[in-house]
Each structure stands twice: as C-alpha cells, then as structure tokens.
Motif scaffolding. Structure first.
Motif, PDB file in Angstrom:
ATOM      1  N   ASN A   1       0.605  -1.333   0.098  1.00 29.83           N
ATOM      2  CA  ASN A   1      -0.585  -0.039  -0.072  1.00 29.83           C
ATOM      3  C   ASN A   1       0.825   1.604   0.255  1.00 29.83           C
ATOM      4  O   ASN A   1       1.361   0.922   0.263  1.00 29.83           O
ATOM      5  N   LEU A   2      -0.052   2.680  -0.814  1.00 30.50           N
ATOM      6  CA  LEU A   2       1.283   3.876  -0.598  1.00 30.50           C
ATOM      7  C   LEU A   2       0.733   3.762  -0.276  1.00 30.50           C
ATOM      8  O   LEU A   2      -0.682   4.287   0.848  1.00 30.50           O
ATOM      9  N   GLY A   3       1.891   5.040   1.137  1.00 25.36           N
ATOM     10  CA  GLY A   3       1.502   5.770   1.891  1.00 25.36           C
ATOM     11  C   GLY A   3       0.648   7.257   1.616  1.00 25.36           C
ATOM     12  O   GLY A   3       0.599   6.977   0.365  1.00 25.36           O
ATOM     13  N   LEU A   4       0.425   8.258   2.510  1.00 25.01           N
ATOM     14  CA  LEU A   4      -0.445   8.980   1.849  1.00 25.01           C
ATOM     15  C   LEU A   4       0.579  10.321   1.095  1.00 25.01           C
ATOM     16  O   LEU A   4       0.482  10.887   0.485  1.00 25.01           O
TER      17      LEU A   4
ATOM     18  N   SER B   1      -5.596  12.583   3.061  1.00 24.91           N
ATOM     19  CA  SER B   1      -5.698  13.585   3.920  1.00 24.91           C
ATOM     20  C   SER B   1      -5.496  12.998   4.729  1.00 24.91           C
ATOM     21  O   SER B   1      -4.939  12.076   5.602  1.00 24.91           O
ATOM     22  N   HIS B   2      -4.860  14.078   5.770  1.00 27.63           N
ATOM     23  CA  HIS B   2      -3.650  13.987   7.300  1.00 27.63           C
ATOM     24  C   HIS B   2      -5.342  15.033   8.096  1.00 27.63           C
ATOM     25  O   HIS B   2      -5.127  16.431   8.208  1.00 27.63           O
ATOM     26  N   LEU B   3      -5.271  13.959   9.457  1.00 26.85           N
ATOM     27  CA  LEU B   3      -5.920  14.979  10.534  1.00 26.85           C
ATOM     28  C   LEU B   3      -5.093  14.683  11.875  1.00 26.85           C
ATOM     29  O   LEU B   3      -4.644  13.218  12.261  1.00 26.85           O
ATOM     30  N   LEU B   4      -4.985  15.294  12.196  1.00 18.14           N
ATOM     31  CA  LEU B   4      -4.851  15.488  14.065  1.00 18.14           C
ATOM     32  C   LEU B   4      -5.749  15.994  14.905  1.00 18.14           C
ATOM     33  O   LEU B   4      -6.188  16.907  15.094  1.00 18.14           O
TER      34      LEU B   4
ATOM     35  N   ASP C   1      -3.251  13.957  24.222  1.00 17.52           N
ATOM     36  CA  ASP C   1      -4.183  13.216  24.409  1.00 17.52           C
ATOM     37  C   ASP C   1      -4.607  13.988  22.434  1.00 17.52           C
ATOM     38  O   ASP C   1      -5.905  14.182  22.431  1.00 17.52           O
ATOM     39  N   ARG C   2      -3.731  13.696  21.744  1.00 20.82           N
ATOM     40  CA  ARG C   2      -4.078  13.317  20.531  1.00 20.82           C
ATOM     41  C   ARG C   2      -3.646  12.122  19.714  1.00 20.82           C
ATOM     42  O   ARG C   2      -2.992  11.670  19.826  1.00 20.82           O
ATOM     43  N   ILE C   3      -4.617  12.301  18.386  1.00 21.75           N
ATOM     44  CA  ILE C   3      -4.605  11.109  17.535  1.00 21.75           C
ATOM     45  C   ILE C   3      -4.352  11.669  16.225  1.00 21.75           C
ATOM     46  O   ILE C   3      -5.237  12.651  15.283  1.00 21.75           O
ATOM     47  N   VAL C   4      -3.519  10.828  15.390  1.00 22.04           N
ATOM     48  CA  VAL C   4      -3.723  10.944  13.968  1.00 22.04           C
ATOM     49  C   VAL C   4      -3.969   9.625  13.587  1.00 22.04           C
ATOM     50  O   VAL C   4      -4.077   8.682  13.542  1.00 22.04           O
ATOM     51  N   VAL C   5      -4.492  10.594  11.717  1.00 20.41           N
ATOM     52  CA  VAL C   5      -5.242   9.688  11.000  1.00 20.41           C
ATOM     53  C   VAL C   5      -4.673  10.324   9.934  1.00 20.41           C
ATOM     54  O   VAL C   5      -4.856  11.515   9.585  1.00 20.41           O
ATOM     55  N   GLN C   6      -4.349   9.444   8.839  1.00 17.65           N
ATOM     56  CA  GLN C   6      -4.149   9.205   7.792  1.00 17.65           C
ATOM     57  C   GLN C   6      -4.485   8.563   6.632  1.00 17.65           C
ATOM     58  O   GLN C   6      -5.131   7.609   7.223  1.00 17.65           O
ATOM     59  N   LEU C   7      -5.019   9.171   5.634  1.00 12.70           N
ATOM     60  CA  LEU C   7      -6.454   8.869   4.852  1.00 12.70           C
ATOM     61  C   LEU C   7      -6.195   8.569   4.147  1.00 12.70           C
ATOM     62  O   LEU C   7      -6.106   9.417   2.450  1.00 12.70           O
ATOM     63  N   PRO C   8      -5.144   7.500   3.272  1.00 12.91           N
ATOM     64  CA  PRO C   8      -4.051   7.955   1.756  1.00 12.91           C
ATOM     65  C   PRO C   8      -5.644   7.425   0.940  1.00 12.91           C
ATOM     66  O   PRO C   8      -6.367   6.625   1.060  1.00 12.91           O
ATOM     67  N   GLY C   9      -5.337   8.359   0.239  1.00 13.47           N
ATOM     68  CA  GLY C   9      -5.975   8.367  -1.323  1.00 13.47           C
ATOM     69  C   GLY C   9      -7.913   9.390  -1.040  1.00 13.47           C
ATOM     70  O   GLY C   9      -8.004   9.293  -2.077  1.00 13.47           O
ATOM     71  N   ILE C  10      -8.078   9.710  -0.224  1.00 14.01           N
ATOM     72  CA  ILE C  10      -8.959  10.515   0.152  1.00 14.01           C
ATOM     73  C   ILE C  10      -8.544  12.284   0.084  1.00 14.01           C
ATOM     74  O   ILE C  10      -7.922  12.436   0.662  1.00 14.01           O
ATOM     75  N   ASP C  11      -8.689  12.862  -0.718  1.00 16.10           N
ATOM     76  CA  ASP C  11      -8.750  14.548  -1.183  1.00 16.10           C
ATOM     77  C   ASP C  11      -9.675  15.334  -0.595  1.00 16.10           C
ATOM     78  O   ASP C  11      -9.202  16.461  -0.428  1.00 16.10           O
ATOM     79  N   ASP C  12     -11.089  14.309   0.122  1.00 15.59           N
ATOM     80  CA  ASP C  12     -11.907  15.756   0.652  1.00 15.59           C
ATOM     81  C   ASP C  12     -12.835  14.906   1.664  1.00 15.59           C
ATOM     82  O   ASP C  12     -12.694  13.785   1.931  1.00 15.59           O
ATOM     83  N   PRO C  13     -11.851  15.347   2.811  1.00 17.30           N
ATOM     84  CA  PRO C  13     -11.989  14.612   4.345  1.00 17.30           C
ATOM     85  C   PRO C  13     -13.325  15.216   4.820  1.00 17.30           C
ATOM     86  O   PRO C  13     -13.626  15.257   6.164  1.00 17.30           O
ATOM     87  N   ALA C  14     -14.195  15.463   4.243  1.00 18.04           N
ATOM     88  CA  ALA C  14     -15.213  16.203   4.711  1.00 18.04           C
ATOM     89  C   ALA C  14     -16.270  15.327   5.603  1.00 18.04           C
ATOM     90  O   ALA C  14     -16.990  15.447   6.849  1.00 18.04           O
ATOM     91  N   ARG C  15     -16.423  13.965   4.377  1.00 14.11           N
ATOM     92  CA  ARG C  15     -17.393  12.962   5.374  1.00 14.11           C
ATOM     93  C   ARG C  15     -16.462  13.016   6.867  1.00 14.11           C
ATOM     94  O   ARG C  15     -17.345  11.803   7.597  1.00 14.11           O
ATOM     95  N   ILE C  16     -14.814  11.869   5.967  1.00 13.40           N
ATOM     96  CA  ILE C  16     -14.720  11.657   7.691  1.00 13.40           C
ATOM     97  C   ILE C  16     -14.703  11.986   8.769  1.00 13.40           C
ATOM     98  O   ILE C  16     -15.175  12.048   9.408  1.00 13.40           O
TER      99      ILE C  16
ATOM    100  N   PRO D   1      -2.708  14.201  -5.138  1.00  9.91           N
ATOM    101  CA  PRO D   1      -1.977  13.333  -5.783  1.00  9.91           C
ATOM    102  C   PRO D   1      -1.167  13.358  -7.282  1.00  9.91           C
ATOM    103  O   PRO D   1      -0.298  12.511  -7.396  1.00  9.91           O
ATOM    104  N   SER D   2      -1.048  14.451  -7.548  1.00  7.16           N
ATOM    105  CA  SER D   2       0.192  14.883  -8.545  1.00  7.16           C
ATOM    106  C   SER D   2       1.389  15.351  -7.829  1.00  7.16           C
ATOM    107  O   SER D   2       2.556  15.004  -7.691  1.00  7.16           O
ATOM    108  N   LEU D   3       0.857  15.951  -6.167  1.00  7.40           N
ATOM    109  CA  LEU D   3       2.574  15.344  -5.725  1.00  7.40           C
ATOM    110  C   LEU D   3       2.292  13.826  -5.081  1.00  7.40           C
ATOM    111  O   LEU D   3       3.935  14.000  -4.819  1.00  7.40           O
ATOM    112  N   GLY D   4       1.832  13.315  -4.590  1.00  8.26           N
ATOM    113  CA  GLY D   4       2.790  12.054  -4.375  1.00  8.26           C
ATOM    114  C   GLY D   4       3.049  11.452  -5.722  1.00  8.26           C
ATOM    115  O   GLY D   4       3.314  10.140  -5.678  1.00  8.26           O
ATOM    116  N   SER D   5       2.493  11.080  -7.060  1.00 12.37           N
ATOM    117  CA  SER D   5       3.367  11.372  -8.129  1.00 12.37           C
ATOM    118  C   SER D   5       4.265  11.180  -8.234  1.00 12.37           C
ATOM    119  O   SER D   5       4.830  10.472  -8.927  1.00 12.37           O
ATOM    120  N   ASP D   6       3.936  12.674  -8.216  1.00 11.83           N
ATOM    121  CA  ASP D   6       5.648  13.013  -7.697  1.00 11.83           C
ATOM    122  C   ASP D   6       6.593  12.552  -7.167  1.00 11.83           C
ATOM    123  O   ASP D   6       8.070  12.086  -8.097  1.00 11.83           O
TER     124      ASP D   6
END
Length: 520
Positions: free
Chosen positions: A50-53, A59-62, A182-197, A349-354
């Motif tokens: 699996n390719l990382g973020l 998206s990366h959420l703290l 008291d913090r949680i890191v959530v990384q969501l590879p492949g998710i461009d719009d994290p609004a629903r999450i 995704p363009s930055l990721g492909s680079d």
C-alpha cells in the motif's frame, strides 16, 4: 568442501520462488488483483504494498480528545454515588458540589460520621484522595495516577472507535495512532476530501433511550433537549426524564434500510439490552419514548406494543446518507469523549505521483551504480552478487506485501539504503577469498574459507544495524517507523540473498566449469 546439504538447497529455491510469487502482485493493476482475489483461493498471492499518504495523496487529520469532558462525567458519577451511599449510611451532609478535581461537601456531624464518611468517599474511585477538615468540609478527588489512567483509557478507546468508523467508511489502509498525551493522528491515503470522515469522527454517537416527562418544564429529574428537525423544518424541544432506560452501548448491530419508502435505521440489542428494552416497552405502552443521540432527540415515537425480540428501528425523517451514517456510527460505537480537528492537511495526487517518480529514479540510479561497481570490481562473482541483489529487492517487496505494510518516502529511503548494504556481505566474502588466493590456497579452499571466515563479521555488522533499526521503530514516529521497517526487512533479506543465493550460484559454477584460475 563447498558442500551444501540438499534440504538447504531445496529450502533456498523454495523461498526464492515464493518471494517472486508474492512480489508479482505489485506489478499488476488493482483490477487484475481483484479478479485474482475473486477467482483464486485465499492462499494464492494477491496482496500488494500500500502506498502511503505522501506517495498517493490523501488527507492528514490531527484530532484532540476532550478528556476534560470524561473527567467531568466521572466526577458527576462520583457525586451520584456519594449521595446514594451517604444516604444509605444515614450520614448528614450539605453543599454537595462537583469541582474541577472531584467533589466537595460538608458533613453535618464530623465527630460522629468522619470515619464512615471517609470510607465511603475513599471507595468512590480506586485512585481517590479524600480530605475531611475539622469543620466538616470534605473533598474527594482523583490523584495524578488516577487522572492519567482515565486519560490513557479514553485515548485507547477513542483510537479503537475511530478505527472502526474509518474502516466502516471504506477507507483503505488508514494510519491511526496516538500522538502525545491526548491527540490522535489519522492519515487517509487516497482521500482528497475528508469532509465526510470529519463529520463521522466529529460526532460522539452516544445514544440513549428515555421516557418523556409529563411536566411542561424540566425538573431535578428531567431535562429539556432539542428535537431533530423533520423534513418540513419543524423542530422544537421535548422534556425527557434523566434516567437512562436503555443505553446504546448494548447495541450489537445497526443497518440502514427502508420502511414505507422512507429511510430508517434498524438496530439489534445484546441479550441484556433486549430484556431491558422489552421490560421498558411492556411497562410503558401508550407512552412516548425518546431516542437521544448526542444531546438531541432524533425520534420520539409512542410505544404501541411490547418489543421483546431485541430489535427495533429508528425513523426520523432521515435522508439516505443520514441513515447510512447513523447506522455506521451506532455499529462502530460511541466515542468516550468528543474529538476536535486541530490540524488538517491534504496531499494532492500529483504531488504523490511526483514523489513516486522521484523515489523510482533514486532507486534505479542507486541500483545501477551498485551493479556497475560490483561488475567492474569482481567480474563474474560481481554478476552473481548482482543477481542476488535483484532477488533481494524482490524479497523486500514480497515480505512488505505479506505484512500489508504501507510504503512511504522514508520507506523508499530505507530500500535505497538497503540496496547499498545488501552487497556488503558479498564484498566481505570476496575480499576474504582474494586474501586466501594470495596466500597460495587452491580455488575451492579459498572460496570455502572465505565464506566461513567472513560469516562472523557479516552477522555482527548486520546485527548491529538491525538493533538500530529496531530502536528506531520502537521509539520513532510514523516516518521514522516506515524507514525502520523497510531497512529491517532489507537487512534480513540481504543476509539470505548474499549468503545462501550467492553461495549457491558460486558453488554451481565451480562444479560446472572446474576453473584452474580465478580472476577475482
């Protein structure tokens, strides 16, 4: 001399074939892998890295966990328990209140009730500190260890619930881990719009069932809550009894559905919840029953009959999306504390492909330079080392695929470093063989001695590097862990490829050609 037992040869060849087989899915498209997974047995190689973020975008959420809310709820529970226990022991008190550290009250008869009151207050929490002054002023608070234990428990539960919700939403290979106190890191590879999450994670999803209060205004045993807006926009408020008749943590399943072409959410209780739900509905036929979700009444139907099957449904003018999300939240469970998004980043995704392209270029350049150096320096023996190096990279991808590991930019750096380190064992062996040849030993004796005498040095050097990698993995954060994982796997596979595979090729060549001289 130069004898390898047959079982070692068979095992080496078998592991090599397996390495190739389990690395091949990384060269296939996702559609092809899906077809293989559908039509082939479960043991057939089908997993890919699996390719990382940072490589495929996402998206990366703290998230900040509001542990203060949990402590406040715990202090309120302490106050309720203190009222009940002091009343049961006939101990008079006044001014019972909740403070920032716990609860406070004043005993009416200190001399008579001090010992019994101390015992009761001390038993409210495992890590409580109780102080009773001569004038009757008493406090019961949690010590530092008690607060830390609660915070740690809340963080652990929150991570588990967040993981369930993210997994239920269909996000593949998320990274969810604790950061700080008291913090949680959530990384969501492949998710461009994290609004629903964000919407799913932002809801506590604490559901409770209450009876409605017949009074017009809230009293000591009741409270007024807003009523969810219906399709016509009409909302308002209702007064419910504070007592929780059935808690949402007794749910074992919830699914979206339709009833009379309207979206609904069906639910099912565990055995204890089913019995309580049956008793409540049987004893209150004809009365309204409020379903409360996160301090909002989402539905208040009238109980028509006893519901004793352990199942029910919620209808509240939902849209299909609202019903689906509510069912997901109830299945995943309620968060023990509210979460707040304090940081949000998106990687396109363009930055990721680079990044992928740059990583490939770096890996190929490193691989080409190492191959060229080994060929120029050691000739045919360098070719053997280069063949083993190809298989070494294959083994790395095979093991990472089996582990379901996520490849990140630091992981690529670890692989590039491993490419250079992989031939280190061959260099030690070949240089030792050269020394033996210079001392006048025969070819077979030099090769055999070279492998034997270089072995301790190879093990020591790789073991010390592996120890460093394990320390990096144990104490490092996400990017450091990715680097440590790929480097650790590379160290293990390089030992196998350099010692077993290269030795097998060298021995096969010596037996086949029986050279009289060795240009090394």
């Amino acid at each position: 001399m130069l004898h390898i037992q047959k079982w070692k040869i068979i095992l080496t060849l078998l592991l090599t074939l397996m390495g190739v087989a389990y690395s091949v899915p990384n060269l296939l498209s996702e559609q092809t892998r899906t077809t293989i997974a559908t039509n082939m047995p479960g043991w057939f190689p089908q997993k890919a890295i699996n390719l990382g973020l940072d490589l495929q975008g996402g998206s990366h959420l703290l998230l900040q966990v509001d542990t203060k809310t949990v402590l406040a709820d715990r202090f309120e529970a302490m106050a309720d328990a203190a009222r009940a226990e002091l009343r049961k022991a006939n101990i008079g008190y006044t001014d019972l209140a909740i403070t920032r550290e716990g609860i406070a009250l004043t005993l009416r008869e200190v001399a008579k009730d001090r010992d019994e009151a101390y015992k009761i207050l001390r038993g409210l929490e495992t890590n409580s500190v109780v102080e009773i002054a001569d004038d009757g002023r008493s406090t019961a608070s949690l010590n530092e260890q008690g607060v830390r234990d609660i915070q740690s428990q809340v963080i652990g539960q929150s991570i588990e619930i967040v993981r369930r919700r993210v997994d239920e939403s269909g996000t593949r290979e998320p990274v969810i881990q604790r950061q700080g106190a008291d913090r949680i890191v959530v990384q969501l590879p492949g998710i461009d719009d994290p609004a629903r999450i964000k919407e799913l994670l932002g809801r506590t999803a604490k559901m409770t069932f209450h009876l409605l209060d017949d009074g017009l205004r809230a009293g000591p045993l009741s409270r007024t809550l807003p009523l969810k807006d219906n399709a016509n926009g009409a909302g308002g408020s209702v007064t419910i009894k504070k007592k929780i008749m059935v808690s949402g943590d007794m749910l074992v399943d919830s699914q979206p559905g339709f009833d009379r072409n309207m979206p609904i959410v069906s639910f099912r209780f565990n055995s204890i919840g089913a019995k309580k739900f049956c008793d409540v509905t049987r004893d209150n036929i004809g009365k309204p029953f409020a379903i409360v979700l996160d301090e909002e009444v989402i539905s208040a139907p009238v109980i028509q009959d006893a519901i004793c099957g352990g199942s029910g449904q919620i209808s509240g003018d939902f849209t299909v999306k609202e019903a689906t999300d509510l069912a997901l939240l109830l299945r995943a469970g309620a968060l023990p504390a509210p979460l707040e998004v304090v940081e949000e980043r998106s990687v396109g995704p363009s930055l990721g492909s680079d990044s992928v392209s740059s990583g490939k270029t770096a890996s190929l350049v490193a691989f080409g330079m190492v191959v060229l150096f080994m060929f120029i320096t050691y000739g045919l023996f360098g070719v053997f080392a280069n063949i083993a190096l190809i298989f070494n990279v294959t083994f790395i991808f095979a093991i990472m695929s089996l582990m379901g590991a996520t490849l990140t930019l630091p992981g690529i750096a670890g692989i590039v470093l491993t490419i250079g380190m992989a031939v280190d064992a061959n260099v030690l062996i070949y240089e030792r063989i050269r020394d033996e040849l210079r001392m006048g030993r025969s070819i077979l004796s030099s090769v055999d001695t070279g492998y034997k005498l270089a072995m301790n040095t190879i093990i020591d050097s790789n073991l010390t590097t592996l120890i460093v990698a394990l320390i990096l993995f144990s104490f490092g954060t996400g990017p450091v862990k990715g680097f440590a994982v790929s480097m650790s796997i590379g160290i293990v596979t390089s030992m196998f490829s350099a010692i077993m595979l290269t030795r097998l090729m060298v021995i096969a060549w010596l037996r086949q050609t029986k050279p009289t001289t060795l240009n090394l």
